[in-house]
Design an enzyme around this catalytic site. Sequence first.
Site, mmCIF file in Angstrom:
data_model
loop_
_atom_site.group_PDB
_atom_site.id
_atom_site.type_symbol
_atom_site.label_atom_id
_atom_site.label_comp_id
_atom_site.label_asym_id
_atom_site.label_seq_id
_atom_site.Cartn_x
_atom_site.Cartn_y
_atom_site.Cartn_z
ATOM 1 N N LYS A 111 0.812 -1.227 0.000
ATOM 2 C CA LYS A 111 0.000 0.000 0.000
ATOM 3 C C LYS A 111 0.840 1.270 0.000
ATOM 4 O O LYS A 111 0.371 2.322 -0.417
ATOM 5 C CB LYS A 111 -0.975 0.005 1.185
ATOM 6 C CG LYS A 111 -2.054 -1.048 1.031
ATOM 7 C CD LYS A 111 -3.316 -0.717 1.800
ATOM 8 C CE LYS A 111 -4.411 -1.691 1.379
ATOM 9 N NZ LYS A 111 -5.685 -1.456 2.002
ATOM 10 N N LYS A 192 -5.217 -9.827 -5.800
ATOM 11 C CA LYS A 192 -6.467 -10.200 -5.125
ATOM 12 C C LYS A 192 -7.578 -9.219 -5.522
ATOM 13 O O LYS A 192 -7.296 -8.065 -5.880
ATOM 14 C CB LYS A 192 -6.277 -10.234 -3.609
ATOM 15 C CG LYS A 192 -6.146 -8.893 -2.945
ATOM 16 C CD LYS A 192 -6.388 -8.988 -1.443
ATOM 17 C CE LYS A 192 -6.583 -7.584 -0.883
ATOM 18 N NZ LYS A 192 -7.433 -7.473 0.247
ATOM 19 N N LYS A 195 -11.303 -3.773 -2.939
ATOM 20 C CA LYS A 195 -12.194 -2.609 -3.017
ATOM 21 C C LYS A 195 -11.464 -1.399 -3.553
ATOM 22 O O LYS A 195 -12.061 -0.483 -4.073
ATOM 23 C CB LYS A 195 -12.672 -2.140 -1.651
ATOM 24 C CG LYS A 195 -13.149 -3.112 -0.696
ATOM 25 C CD LYS A 195 -13.699 -2.345 0.524
ATOM 26 C CE LYS A 195 -13.958 -3.301 1.645
ATOM 27 N NZ LYS A 195 -12.967 -3.253 2.684
HETATM 28 P P1 ATP Z 1 -8.672 -3.156 0.342
HETATM 29 O O1 ATP Z 1 -8.393 -4.039 -0.812
HETATM 30 O O2 ATP Z 1 -9.261 -1.852 -0.009
HETATM 31 O O3 ATP Z 1 -7.549 -3.078 1.315
HETATM 32 P P2 ATP Z 1 -10.221 -5.327 1.108
HETATM 33 O O4 ATP Z 1 -11.123 -5.556 -0.019
HETATM 34 O O5 ATP Z 1 -9.020 -6.184 1.273
HETATM 35 O O6 ATP Z 1 -9.821 -3.821 1.145
HETATM 36 P P3 ATP Z 1 -10.820 -5.470 3.937
HETATM 37 O O7 ATP Z 1 -11.789 -4.671 4.684
HETATM 38 O O8 ATP Z 1 -9.403 -5.125 4.116
HETATM 39 O O9 ATP Z 1 -11.142 -5.424 2.387
HETATM 40 O O10 ATP Z 1 -11.041 -7.001 4.247
HETATM 41 C C1 ATP Z 1 -12.153 -7.538 4.920
HETATM 42 C C2 ATP Z 1 -12.036 -9.037 4.954
HETATM 43 O O11 ATP Z 1 -12.179 -9.558 3.630
HETATM 44 C C3 ATP Z 1 -10.689 -9.563 5.474
HETATM 45 O O12 ATP Z 1 -10.909 -10.690 6.293
HETATM 46 C C4 ATP Z 1 -9.958 -9.957 4.221
HETATM 47 O O13 ATP Z 1 -9.028 -10.987 4.470
HETATM 48 C C5 ATP Z 1 -11.096 -10.439 3.332
HETATM 49 N N1 ATP Z 1 -10.765 -10.294 1.926
HETATM 50 C C6 ATP Z 1 -10.453 -9.135 1.302
HETATM 51 N N2 ATP Z 1 -10.196 -9.357 -0.006
HETATM 52 C C7 ATP Z 1 -10.365 -10.681 -0.200
HETATM 53 C C8 ATP Z 1 -10.266 -11.524 -1.341
HETATM 54 N N3 ATP Z 1 -9.939 -11.032 -2.523
HETATM 55 N N4 ATP Z 1 -10.511 -12.844 -1.198
HETATM 56 C C9 ATP Z 1 -10.847 -13.346 0.002
HETATM 57 N N5 ATP Z 1 -10.960 -12.610 1.127
HETATM 58 C C10 ATP Z 1 -10.729 -11.291 1.037
#
Ligand code: ATP
Length: 336
Positions: A111, A192, A195
């Site tokens: 990040k 991955k 968001k």
């Molecule tokens: P960002 O990508 O903006 O950092 P994020 O989409 O990773 O955000 P978080 O709020 O950080 O979202 O994650 C919430 C939960 O969702 C965490 O337990 C994280 O491990 C899970 N998660 C996030 N992205 C994935 C993914 N691509 N596949 C499976 N689990 C995910």
Amino acid sequence: MKRAFSGVQPSGVLHLGNYFGAIKRFTDFQDEYDCYYCIVDLHAITVYQDPKELPRLINDTALYYLAAGLDPEKSTLFVQSDVPCHAELSWMLECVATFGELSRMTQFKEKSKGNESFSSGLFTYPVLMAADILLYDADVVPVGEDQKQHVELCRNVAQRFNSRYGETFKIPEAIIPKFGARIKSLQDPEKKMSKSDPNPLGYISLSDSKDEIVNKVRRAVTDSGREIVYSPEDKPAIANLITIYSLCTGLEFSEIEREFEGRGYADFKQALADAIIEALAPIHEKYRRYAESGMVATILKQGAAKANEVSSQVLKRAKQRMGLSLLADPVGRKLR
Ligand code: ATP
Ligand code: LTN
């Protein structure tokens, strides 16, 4: 009853990765564990959030937790900034965590990469996450693959605190799903689904309409060849789509391969879009009902009251062990 704790950032609209990797699974823990689920707004502000937008995102994240099946009668749902102990313990743990171990965190490296200036909160982010978990004496932490390293750091910091100041924190364990722990971007199977992806074609958000889902699936990248086989090394894009199809339908990979034997990517993509639409339909319906009910504010208020009660006891214990706050806890008074 054992405790489960997890959190999701209100940093944007939730996507299929958040759903299958995290919030859908949260509901699986409700009957066996005393669950605490947190909307981690203090984590979200490690990168700029528009103050006019953030309250809507917090409310929306709560609605999706509920729409995914979280039952406020069974689980405690609350907003992190409504419980001041999180920020307070985080500071105490920052004085136990080391600069070196925080520098090794992959999420921070990713990040901060290419950014000339980033907040110091982005660097200390995993310590706040450790505070979140430790304040509830959590036994398990259901998360996606990307958070495994942060839970490991939490364990290390807790162990160091315990050996330095005496037994204080329970050592938690990350629970990572076998499949769906790392759903990949539809545009780049090396990354991955996220968001914060600037390209919305990379993720399917829980609020996407039928047309958007069909369009995103149709435009998802594929691998060379035309067979629908699960082979993450040779065919990472198709393996990702098969994983999503499996999570939506409950079918095994081998059953999916058989279903699409001799058929091409177009047929598979059509079936995948239908499966996603079907999986999201009940969520949309529940989301709408909760939104109309106007119950979210009450649920979050009650959740915060309970979370404050539990976490303040643990914070008190930690402060006493560290020798802080003599006014509140005179020397020698046993807290446990
Ligand atoms: P960002 O990508 O903006 O950092 P994020 O989409 O990773 O955000 P978080 O709020 O950080 O979202 O994650 C919430 C939960 O969702 C965490 O337990 C994280 O491990 C899970 N998660 C996030 N992205 C994935 C993914 N691509 N596949 C499976 N689990 C995910
Ligand atoms: N860092 C996590 C969100 C998060 C969390 C937590 C997860 C904050 N505190 C405590 C589990 C337990 C993320 O970015 N997904």
